[in-house]
Design a protein around this motif. Structure first.
Motif, PDB file in Angstrom:
ATOM      1  N   GLN A 211       0.960  -1.151  -0.250  1.00 32.18           N
ATOM      2  CA  GLN A 211       0.043   0.366  -0.198  1.00 32.18           C
ATOM      3  C   GLN A 211       0.607   1.249  -0.368  1.00 32.18           C
ATOM      4  N   ARG A 212       2.258   1.710   1.097  1.00 29.96           N
ATOM      5  CA  ARG A 212       2.704   2.323   1.407  1.00 29.96           C
ATOM      6  C   ARG A 212       3.373   3.077  -0.341  1.00 29.96           C
ATOM      7  N   GLY A 228       9.404   6.943   0.031  1.00 27.21           N
ATOM      8  CA  GLY A 228       8.785   7.355  -1.569  1.00 27.21           C
ATOM      9  C   GLY A 228      10.293   8.051  -1.066  1.00 27.21           C
ATOM     10  N   TYR A 229      11.578   7.299  -0.406  1.00 27.09           N
ATOM     11  CA  TYR A 229      13.101   7.294  -0.452  1.00 27.09           C
ATOM     12  C   TYR A 229      13.804   6.548  -1.533  1.00 27.09           C
ATOM     13  N   HIS A 230      13.771   5.853  -2.057  1.00 28.24           N
ATOM     14  CA  HIS A 230      13.835   5.196  -3.360  1.00 28.24           C
ATOM     15  C   HIS A 230      13.133   6.149  -4.564  1.00 28.24           C
ATOM     16  N   ILE A 231      11.976   6.367  -4.880  1.00 28.28           N
ATOM     17  CA  ILE A 231      11.444   6.908  -6.143  1.00 28.28           C
ATOM     18  C   ILE A 231      12.417   8.616  -5.896  1.00 28.28           C
ATOM     19  N   THR A 232      12.096   8.552  -4.919  1.00 29.29           N
ATOM     20  CA  THR A 232      13.312  10.265  -5.011  1.00 29.29           C
ATOM     21  C   THR A 232      14.313  10.414  -5.207  1.00 29.29           C
ATOM     22  N   GLN A 233      15.252   9.175  -4.550  1.00 30.27           N
ATOM     23  CA  GLN A 233      16.945   9.096  -5.019  1.00 30.27           C
ATOM     24  C   GLN A 233      16.956   8.659  -6.216  1.00 30.27           C
ATOM     25  N   PRO A 333       4.547   1.863  -9.910  1.00 29.25           N
ATOM     26  CA  PRO A 333       4.953   1.618  -8.692  1.00 29.25           C
ATOM     27  C   PRO A 333       6.263   0.903  -8.104  1.00 29.25           C
ATOM     28  N   VAL A 334       6.560   0.928  -7.299  1.00 24.72           N
ATOM     29  CA  VAL A 334       7.623  -0.275  -6.986  1.00 24.72           C
ATOM     30  C   VAL A 334       7.492  -1.624  -6.827  1.00 24.72           C
ATOM     31  N   VAL A 335       7.344  -2.197  -7.523  1.00 22.57           N
ATOM     32  CA  VAL A 335       6.967  -3.345  -7.731  1.00 22.57           C
ATOM     33  C   VAL A 335       8.223  -4.793  -7.418  1.00 22.57           C
ATOM     34  N   GLY A 336       9.448  -4.208  -7.767  1.00 23.33           N
ATOM     35  CA  GLY A 336      10.478  -5.569  -7.130  1.00 23.33           C
ATOM     36  C   GLY A 336      10.837  -6.032  -8.224  1.00 23.33           C
TER      37      GLY A 336
END
Length: 371
Positions: A211-212, A228-233, A333-336
């Protein structure tokens, strides 16, 4: 024995391989080795050396698989699906944990991730189903519920691990083969509309971290130091690379550990920081050449089974590349899902190389009709 070797068809069979495509694959994987070398601060350990070794071993495996006749893949389709499905069930019972998920079978000498193999097995099984399905039955109920069941059972097992990214890949590969097999578009649009209507319910059933991921995809600023750190960086790394990049071994975001998972899911951002927009475009064009070849194999194959398998495998590779690139740029979205042949880790590379081996087998037997 010497006479048998001299009379062997191996030289001719190896000569018929698409060596240009194999060299392209090695070039992509070799570039990935350079990126991983830089991500480790200019060291072969812990990623670059292992990545290079896997690339060589899996390329040899792909060449061996390319020598398997297409008819053999047809006969093995259902058994491979059944074995992989049993392995997924065993993961739920005996699977090893890692990264907060239960996805692996620990076999001692290696850790096997059956969900990766299911991406291939589902395509083979569905292609066999449609190969023998009488003409005109693809849009009837008898031609819809068996393939739907073949897809939904492993997807449910993968979601229990939990692994949303792999589950989506299995669905994407399965739906691609179903559509290519003749399933009318309305049978895909109706479930799609129902899925959209059920999104609130589905969202409530997701794990907290899933969900996050969705919320931070919509607005990374709501938790810039957390989810949101992953996407921001990642955006900072890609943007700071500019047109030509900062240069090899000069990526500050990855070297200073600001960019999480710089060697796996976000390796594209690591690359873009040092090689810039030009490097990213060239890499995507290389994948485009590979996919164009795979689609030409699908179009040029006489047997329905070969066409469906080649089409399904092409779409699997496409989804790997497209979803990862969109993910690191904040467009999904970050889905790995890793970038194939670039990200560190053996599972995704193994899947892509198995797909490449089968595609080469289809390319070799493209003029054969399989009963």
């Amino acid at each position: 024995m010497i006479d048998s070797l001299l009379n062997s068809r191996w030289p001719q069979r190896l000569g018929a391989l698409p060596w240009g495509i194999l060299l392209l694959v090695l070039a992509i994987g070799g570039f990935g080795t350079l990126v991983l070398y830089s991500a480790a601060g200019g060291s072969l350990q812990p990623w670059a050396f292992n990545h290079a070794v896997r690339l060589i071993l899996f390329t040899a495996m792909a060449i061996l698989l390319s020598q398997v006749p297409l008819g053999t893949w047809l006969r093995l389709a259902y058994p491979l699906y059944a074995v992989t499905l049993v392995a997924l069930i065993l993961v739920e019972m005996l699977g090893a944990f890692g990264g907060g998920a239960q996805r692996w079978l620990d076999l001692g000498i290696l850790r096997l991730q059956p969900s990766e193999l299911m991406k291939i097995a589902i395509i083979l099984a569905l292609a066999r189903f449609y190969h023998y399905l009488p003409r005109g039955y693809a849009g009837r109920l008898a031609g819809i519920w068996p393939p739907a069941l073949l897809v939904l059972i492993p997807v449910a097992l993968v979601l229990l691990q939990p692994d949303l990214g792999t589950a989506l890949m299995i669905v994407a590969g399965g739906v691609s083969v179903m559509f290519l097999g003749g399933l009318p578009l309305r049978w895909l649009l109706l479930p799609g509309a129902a899925a959209l209507a059920a999104l609130p319910v589905v969202y409530s059933l997701l794990h907290d971290y899933q969900q996050r991921r969705i919320l931070t995809f919509l607005d990374p600023s709501i938790d810039p130091l957390g989810a949101g750190y992953h996407i921001t960086q990642s955006k900072i790394a890609i943007g700071s690379g500019g047109l030509f990049g900062k240069g090899f071994l000069n990526g500050s975001q990855s070297h200073l550990q600001y960019l999480p998972e710089q060697h796996t899911d976000f390796v594209f951002a690591t690359m873009a920081e040092e090689w810039g927009l030009v490097g990213g475009v060239v890499l995507l064009l290389a994948y485009g050449v590979l996919l164009n070849w795979a689609l030409r194999v699908a179009r040029g194959t006489r047997s329905l089974f070969g066409r469906l398998v080649a089409g399904g495998l092409s779409m699997t590779i496409f989804f790997y590349v497209a979803v990862n690139a969109m993910m690191v740029m904040g467009l999904a979205p970050v889905v790995g899902l890793p970038m194939p042949l670039m990200s560190y880790g053996g599972s995704a590379m193994m899947t892509v190389m198995i797909a490449l081996g089968i595609l080469m087998a289809i390319h070799r037997d493209r003029d054969e009709r399989i009963l």
